[in-house]
Design a protein around this motif. Structure first.
Motif, PDB file in Angstrom:
ATOM      1  N   THR A 132       1.121  -1.466   0.444  1.00 23.01           N
ATOM      2  CA  THR A 132      -0.056  -0.243  -0.133  1.00 23.01           C
ATOM      3  C   THR A 132       0.462   1.495   0.097  1.00 23.01           C
ATOM      4  OG1 THR A 132      -1.768  -1.256   1.132  1.00 23.01           O
ATOM      5  CG2 THR A 132      -1.557   1.131   1.527  1.00 23.01           C
ATOM      6  N   LEU A 176       4.447   5.320   9.245  1.00 21.39           N
ATOM      7  CA  LEU A 176       4.154   4.092   8.461  1.00 21.39           C
ATOM      8  C   LEU A 176       4.720   3.844   7.959  1.00 21.39           C
ATOM      9  CD1 LEU A 176       1.063   6.311   6.959  1.00 21.39           C
ATOM     10  CD2 LEU A 176       1.054   3.853   7.729  1.00 21.39           C
ATOM     11  N   ALA A 228       6.705   0.974   9.285  1.00 23.33           N
ATOM     12  CA  ALA A 228       6.449  -0.176   9.185  1.00 23.33           C
ATOM     13  C   ALA A 228       6.679  -0.824   7.870  1.00 23.33           C
ATOM     14  CB  ALA A 228       4.563   0.327   9.024  1.00 23.33           C
ATOM     15  N   HIS A 239       5.931   0.968   5.251  1.00 24.42           N
ATOM     16  CA  HIS A 239       4.956   1.580   3.401  1.00 24.42           C
ATOM     17  C   HIS A 239       6.110   2.587   2.788  1.00 24.42           C
ATOM     18  CE1 HIS A 239       1.522  -0.716   4.960  1.00 24.42           C
ATOM     19  NE2 HIS A 239       1.979  -0.189   5.646  1.00 24.42           N
ATOM     20  N   PRO A 285      -3.074   4.950   9.664  1.00 25.95           N
ATOM     21  CA  PRO A 285      -2.475   3.712  10.296  1.00 25.95           C
ATOM     22  C   PRO A 285      -3.836   3.019  10.065  1.00 25.95           C
ATOM     23  CG  PRO A 285      -0.635   5.352  11.181  1.00 25.95           C
ATOM     24  CD  PRO A 285      -2.139   6.192  11.253  1.00 25.95           C
ATOM     25  N   ALA A 286      -4.833   3.036  10.774  1.00 26.28           N
ATOM     26  CA  ALA A 286      -5.769   1.630  11.042  1.00 26.28           C
ATOM     27  C   ALA A 286      -6.548   1.765   9.426  1.00 26.28           C
ATOM     28  CB  ALA A 286      -6.529   2.636  11.749  1.00 26.28           C
ATOM     29  N   ALA A 344      -3.577  -0.343   7.190  1.00 22.79           N
ATOM     30  CA  ALA A 344      -4.141  -1.443   8.064  1.00 22.79           C
ATOM     31  C   ALA A 344      -4.868  -2.385   7.506  1.00 22.79           C
ATOM     32  CB  ALA A 344      -4.234  -1.738   9.394  1.00 22.79           C
ATOM     33  N   ARG A 391      -4.169  -3.480   3.733  1.00 28.74           N
ATOM     34  CA  ARG A 391      -3.710  -4.202   3.381  1.00 28.74           C
ATOM     35  C   ARG A 391      -4.444  -5.715   3.908  1.00 28.74           C
ATOM     36  NH1 ARG A 391       1.585  -5.587   3.611  1.00 28.74           N
ATOM     37  NH2 ARG A 391       2.615  -7.225   4.657  1.00 28.74           N
ATOM     38  N   SER A 392      -5.453  -6.008   4.649  1.00 26.11           N
ATOM     39  CA  SER A 392      -6.054  -7.158   4.506  1.00 26.11           C
ATOM     40  C   SER A 392      -7.047  -7.361   3.949  1.00 26.11           C
ATOM     41  CB  SER A 392      -6.646  -6.723   6.438  1.00 26.11           C
ATOM     42  OG  SER A 392      -5.611  -6.725   7.766  1.00 26.11           O
TER      43      SER A 392
END
Length: 214
Positions: free
Chosen positions: A5, A85, A88, A90, A201-202, A205, A208-209
């Motif tokens: 992402t 981010l 992590a 990204h 960030p949520a 995420a 990505r899920s």
């Protein structure tokens, strides 16, 4: 499709309050032409009124405004979100309208190169068209084929339709009361709306899920 992402940001009134740049410019004008000019500029209701209050030629004032090296910093929420981010893994980007020298000075002052690679930063004057033309977004897609893309901005008139038409997820940051330009928000336009940048960030995420579950 890649599980990556890519998160791309607008600059003014998204990563930092543009009013801070305006105030920095007033101080730069006052340092050059007299500290007595600062009070009337700070009391003015708009930059245009502030410039008029100086009594200086408008071209000279605008030159300082556009080319000074601003005294601005990333707010905590932006620093936290970018660091989270980036750490992590990204890939981050920037797409902003404006003059090259003005926007590049902002980028330098904010230290955005800590989080965003130079090739992932696009300024409209350098690209040759405003972000609504889509060229900068397509460049990012070419550099990151098959990824999911998120664009984070504050202006519904500029920051929703173009990324949405290219398959991006637009995210609009609500005005906390300091934005330079009015925010006419139509939540039916297809964007995710957040009150704080730290909500991002949520959202990433969740993207990505969704990819992993496909």
């Amino acid at each position: 499709m890649s599980s990556e992402t890519v998160v791309v940001f607008d600059l003014d009134d998204t990563l930092f309050p543009e009013v801070e740049y305006v105030l920095s410019a007033y101080k730069a004008i006052a340092r050059r032409h007299g500290l007595d000019l600062l009070g009337p500029m700070m009391a003015a209701g708009s930059p245009a009124e502030a410039f008029d209050s100086t009594g200086l030629p408008i071209g000279e004032v605008l030159e300082i405004y556009r080319t000074h090296r601003p005294d601005i910093r990333l707010p905590w929420s932006s620093l936290y979100t970018l660091a989270l981010l980036h750490n992590a893994g990204h890939r981050l980007g920037l797409v902003t309208d404006g003059r090259s020298i003005t926007q590049r000075h902002k980028i330098e002052a904010l230290g955005l190169e800590r989080f965003i690679e130079p090739q992932m930063m696009f300024v409209s004057e350098e690209v040759g068209e405003e972000k609504t033309g889509g060229k900068a977004f397509r460049h990012i897609m070419d550099m990151n084929p098959g990824a999911r893309y998120i664009y984070v901005g504050d202006n519904p008139a500029k920051d929703i339709d173009t990324p949405l038409s290219l398959g991006w997820l637009p995210v609009i940051l609500l005005d906390a009361g300091r934005n330079i330009h009015p925010q006419n928000l139509n939540v039916s336009q297809g964007a995710v709306v957040v009150r704080y940048l730290t909500e991002l960030p949520a959202i990433v995420a969740a993207q990505r899920s969704a990819i992993i579950s496909e």
